[in-house]
Scaffold this motif. Structure first.
Motif, PDB file in Angstrom:
ATOM      1  N   CYS A 323       0.843  -1.195   0.000  1.00 17.20           N
ATOM      2  CA  CYS A 323       0.000   0.000   0.000  1.00 17.20           C
ATOM      3  C   CYS A 323       0.879   1.246   0.000  1.00 17.20           C
ATOM      4  N   PHE A 324       0.538   2.175  -0.867  1.00 14.18           N
ATOM      5  CA  PHE A 324       1.280   3.434  -0.985  1.00 14.18           C
ATOM      6  C   PHE A 324       0.285   4.573  -0.842  1.00 14.18           C
ATOM      7  N   TYR A 325       0.400   5.311   0.260  1.00 15.91           N
ATOM      8  CA  TYR A 325      -0.532   6.398   0.555  1.00 15.91           C
ATOM      9  C   TYR A 325       0.212   7.735   0.551  1.00 15.91           C
ATOM     10  N   VAL A 326      -0.336   8.707  -0.146  1.00 15.55           N
ATOM     11  CA  VAL A 326       0.257  10.042  -0.211  1.00 15.55           C
ATOM     12  C   VAL A 326      -0.603  10.993   0.615  1.00 15.55           C
ATOM     13  N   TRP A 327       0.025  11.620   1.598  1.00 12.06           N
ATOM     14  CA  TRP A 327      -0.695  12.494   2.526  1.00 12.06           C
ATOM     15  C   TRP A 327      -0.695  13.928   2.014  1.00 12.06           C
ATOM     16  N   HIS A 328      -1.598  14.220   1.081  1.00 13.04           N
ATOM     17  CA  HIS A 328      -1.759  15.598   0.631  1.00 13.04           C
ATOM     18  C   HIS A 328      -2.318  16.459   1.769  1.00 13.04           C
ATOM     19  N   GLN A 329      -2.984  15.796   2.699  1.00  8.09           N
ATOM     20  CA  GLN A 329      -3.468  16.443   3.914  1.00  8.09           C
ATOM     21  C   GLN A 329      -3.177  15.465   5.065  1.00  8.09           C
ATOM     22  N   ARG A 330      -2.256  15.838   5.931  1.00  2.80           N
ATOM     23  CA  ARG A 330      -1.783  14.877   6.946  1.00  2.80           C
ATOM     24  C   ARG A 330      -2.819  14.612   8.025  1.00  2.80           C
ATOM     25  N   PHE A 331      -3.673  15.603   8.320  1.00  2.17           N
ATOM     26  CA  PHE A 331      -4.695  15.422   9.352  1.00  2.17           C
ATOM     27  C   PHE A 331      -6.064  15.741   8.762  1.00  2.17           C
ATOM     28  N   LYS A 332      -7.031  14.935   9.136  1.00  2.94           N
ATOM     29  CA  LYS A 332      -8.372  15.052   8.546  1.00  2.94           C
ATOM     30  C   LYS A 332      -9.001  16.414   8.793  1.00  2.94           C
ATOM     31  N   ASP A 333      -8.720  16.996   9.946  1.00  2.00           N
ATOM     32  CA  ASP A 333      -9.378  18.257  10.339  1.00  2.00           C
ATOM     33  C   ASP A 333      -8.609  19.494   9.900  1.00  2.00           C
TER      34      ASP A 333
END
Length: 334
Positions: A323-333
């Motif tokens: 699985c490769f996930y890119v965090w364009h937004q690190r936190f949901k809020d």
């Protein structure tokens, strides 16, 4: 007169007076002329090839001086003829090697694929041999358009380039030929923003390197650890901000080497101060793959950060699913 004593004179004459096809013709007159042309600091800007129409174009320039780009087109003449492979490059013609197939036994599709491969190989060899390495290869046909930035790991040689062409040709055969080779559960890569392939046994390492979908799920893959490492490295050295999620579920259970993949990068375990535990950056992921909800928990994932600050999480489940996930937004809020 030793022409090598006057490189600037030769260079100016060649650049101002000769087109690409003229240079190709001149290179065939003697080894000396060919060596002189090859000594010039050429840069192949790009090569574009249409796999369906068997035609394309090449652009070259000088690496150091910002002189105008030279361009010429190339194509197959008499594409429907079986035995002959006549190629026009600019205003000159080449007789290429004929496909080695039995006309009575080979299907029209096989004949076309053979002619397609020989056409591409002859043209690429001529350009790479005379003008140097290729860094950008554009391939198109009726359903797919690829822009392949040839990675450094392939050394950009003719042989390595043709290995990538073979992969692209395989994709062409699967998506364009009318003889049942288009599988129902396959999709046209990069034609949609997201998608799931249920049976991706045909999926190769180069497909990963040319991927531009935001959410991509490939099941029953036969990839190697090196394929995955090359993909990660390619992404980390790029400026790609399209990709959000890539999930590769191997056909063979336990076929991935976690330590080898993670060890190839400067990874760090999850830090709650740096990102969320559960990845939510791809809303359509669970729509495409509802049974993959457990893969979104990234507490056991390892993080790497690109030079531009973009964080990615590497997660391998049961040595089988990458699985490769890119965090364009690190936190949901945020």
């Amino acid at each position: 007169m030793n022409i090598f004593k006057f490189p600037w004179l030769v260079l100016n004459i060649i650049w101002k007076e000769m087109d690409i096809e003229d240079l190709l013709r001149l290179s065939t007159t003697s080894k000396l002329m060919k060596e002189m042309i090859k000594r010039i600091n050429w840069d192949i800007v790009d090569i574009s090839i249409d796999f369906t129409l068997l035609k394309g174009s090449v652009r070259i320039r000088h690496k150091t001086f910002k002189w105008p780009v030279k361009q010429c087109t190339f194509e197959v003449i008499g594409m429907n003829e079986f035995s002959d492979l006549k190629i026009r490059i600019g205003n000159i013609f080449f007789n290429g090697r004929a496909p080695t197939l039995n006309e009575n036994n080979a299907s029209p599709e096989r004949v076309f694929l053979s002619k397609q491969y020989h056409f591409v190989s002859i043209c690429l060899y001529l350009f790479i041999d005379l003008f140097g390495e290729i860094r950008l290869l554009k391939v198109s046909h009726t359903r797919i358009k690829y822009t392949v930035n040839m990675p450094k790991i392939f050394h950009r040689t003719f042989e390595a380039t043709m290995r990538q062409v073979a992969v692209l040709q395989d994709t062409y055969a699967r998506t364009c030929l009318p003889d049942g080779q288009v599988l129902k559960d396959e999709m046209v890569l990069n034609h949609t923003s997201s998608g799931r392939v249920k049976n991706a046994h045909w999926f190769k390492g180069l497909h990963l390197l040319t991927l531009s979908m935001s959410t991509a799920i490939f099941l029953k893959t036969n990839l190697t650890d090196i394929d995955i490492i090359a993909f990660i490295r390619h992404f980390m050295n790029s400026t790609n901000r399209t990709i959000k999620t890539v999930i590769l579920y191997q056909k063979e259970q336990g076929s991935l080497n976690d330590e080898l993949i993670f060890g190839a990068f400067d990874t760090k375990p999850w830090d709650p101060l740096q990102r969320d535990q559960v990845y939510t950056g791809s809303p359509d992921l669970l729509v495409l793959y509802s049974e993959g909800k457990h893969l979104l928990d990234c507490a056991d994932g390892f993080d790497i950060v690109r030079e531009d600050g973009l964080m990615c999480t590497l997660k391998i489940w049961n040595s089988t699913c990458f699985c490769f996930y890119v965090w364009h937004q690190r936190f949901k809020d945020e």
